[in-house]
Design an enzyme around this catalytic site. Sequence first.
Site, PDB file in Angstrom:
ATOM      1  N   LEU A  87      -3.862   6.944  -0.700  1.00  0.00           N
ATOM      2  CA  LEU A  87      -4.159   6.732   0.720  1.00  0.00           C
ATOM      3  C   LEU A  87      -5.493   6.013   0.919  1.00  0.00           C
ATOM      4  CD1 LEU A  87      -3.005  10.151   2.290  1.00  0.00           C
ATOM      5  CD2 LEU A  87      -1.745   7.986   2.183  1.00  0.00           C
ATOM      6  N   CYS A  88      -5.743   5.023   0.059  1.00  0.00           N
ATOM      7  CA  CYS A  88      -6.962   4.219   0.206  1.00  0.00           C
ATOM      8  C   CYS A  88      -6.631   2.730   0.119  1.00  0.00           C
ATOM      9  CB  CYS A  88      -8.006   4.606  -0.829  1.00  0.00           C
ATOM     10  SG  CYS A  88      -7.386   4.744  -2.517  1.00  0.00           S
ATOM     11  N   GLY A  89      -5.517   2.356   0.723  1.00  0.00           N
ATOM     12  CA  GLY A  89      -5.142   0.946   0.768  1.00  0.00           C
ATOM     13  C   GLY A  89      -4.808   0.407  -0.612  1.00  0.00           C
TER      14      GLY A  89
END
Length: 325
Positions: A87-89
């Site tokens: 969930l950090c691109g």
Amino acid sequence: MPSLKEIKGRIASVNSTRKITSAMKMVASSKLHHAQVAIQNMLPYETMLEHILKSFLAAEAEAQTIYDQERPVHRVALVVYSSNSSLCGGFNANIIKMMTQAVDSYSAQLGLDNVEIYPIGRKVYEKAQKLGYQVQGEFSSLADKPNVRQCIDLAMELGEKFRTGKIDKVELIYHHFKSAGSQVLTRKTFLPIDIEEELERDHERDLTSIAATKESQEYLKKKSPKKVKLDAEGKEVPPLNDNFIVEPDMDTVLSQLIPKLAHLMLYTALLDSVASEHAARMVAMQTATDNADELLRQLNLQYNKSRQQAITSELLDIVGGTVNN
């Protein structure tokens, strides 16, 4: 067309997701602040120490050490920094992509068995194992809680392997934290010490100048230190570079500076990666929150349209029944 109940359920689901992404964005923002302070305090110190050591090695012909000597590459180690969670691109995807490119380029020349991976972060550790790479240890705890002691141990292990010839080159692959909205994917040589950067800071000059260049250093190493060169008028020609005054002695200074620079490079890259991870997660969660807001706007519009259509249909039924009666 979906019913009002279905649209209402989707609105509730998106609202719940939006709360989660918004909370994660605020948490990442708070963690980024602490990580940013840490890297801003450490980076200037590490950069200056690196500049001092490389300038010293570049300018002092007698400052020869095994750690700055290039040699034929037969075995390579890659220290790769990623995160433990997602969930950090594209943070982890970009790191893994650069790692695979580096491994492919080296394995084409040396073979896959001669490329070692030191994974710092669970994501790159799992990917390296899945691809069948030579994984040397597991350092996932460092990605969550940066620890200087572990960085020192890792630097000592890599330095010992390089000194004994088990490894001929070490590279770092990580994200350099430039700003909250920009993280630069970096591939940097760790060992041997790259003094080419310092030598290329000045333009190439004639060998009789006082500037330290690559050619001038080769000249100094071949030239006898006791030999004095005289010009046409019989005056002494100044040396290619000013001599440093080294206390207590050259070996002691280098034995202290080189290990310190080694573990500081690993630790600074770790802090850079952690700050970049939090920045990437903050941006990703902000984007997800904005997308949720847009989706909620569309769903509310669709809900109102469907509700109005249902009301209109009921009114028409009532009016039609009245007319028939």
